[in-house]
Design an enzyme around this catalytic site. Structure first.
Site: not given
Ligand code: AMP
Ligand code: ZN
Length: 113
Positions: A95, A97
């Site tokens: 995810h 980041h």
């Protein structure tokens, strides 16, 4: 599919949150690699930099602006901004980041994240 950063963004998992708005959440890395190590995370689930679409580009700019704001609030004189992308780029959490790393007394020799 479960995603720990989606869970943090939705408030379903705990984190030491340093900043939040409608598009991003920023929290302290659980295993810091620097005196200041904050992850700036879009609330939208985008797996990696390779998955960023043209319509997401303003969101990437927003991540950088928030990293800059957090660095300035902490009076960091210099810092590193890092996106690990893909397994061979050292990415563990799929995810997107942005790592904000800083707070060293002098230029760091190496940083491994
Ligand atoms: P990356 O290698 O770029 O995918 O980095 C993932 C980062 O997320 C690592 O620096 C981990 O220490 C950090 N991390 C993993 N789980 C958590 C969590 N629950 N809360 C905060 N940081 C985490
Ligand atoms: Zn996610």
């Amino acid at each position: 599919m479960s995603c720990v950063f989606c869970d943090i963004a939705n408030g379903r998992a705990p984190a030491a949150v340093e900043y939040e708005d409608d598009r991003v959440v920023a929290f302290n890395d659980i295993n810091p690699a620097a005196p200041v190590h904050i992850l700036i995370v879009p609330k939208k689930h985008i797996p990696t930099i390779a998955d960023v679409s043209e319509e997401d580009e303003p969101l990437i700019g927003h991540l950088i602006r928030i990293a800059r704001k957090l660095a300035s609030e902490r009076r960091l004189e210099g810092y590193k901004l890092i996106f690990n992308s893909g397994e061979k780029g050292g990415q563990i959490i799929f995810h997107l980041h942005l790592h904000l790393l800083g707070g060293w007394d002098r230029k760091p020799s190496t940083v491994s994240i």
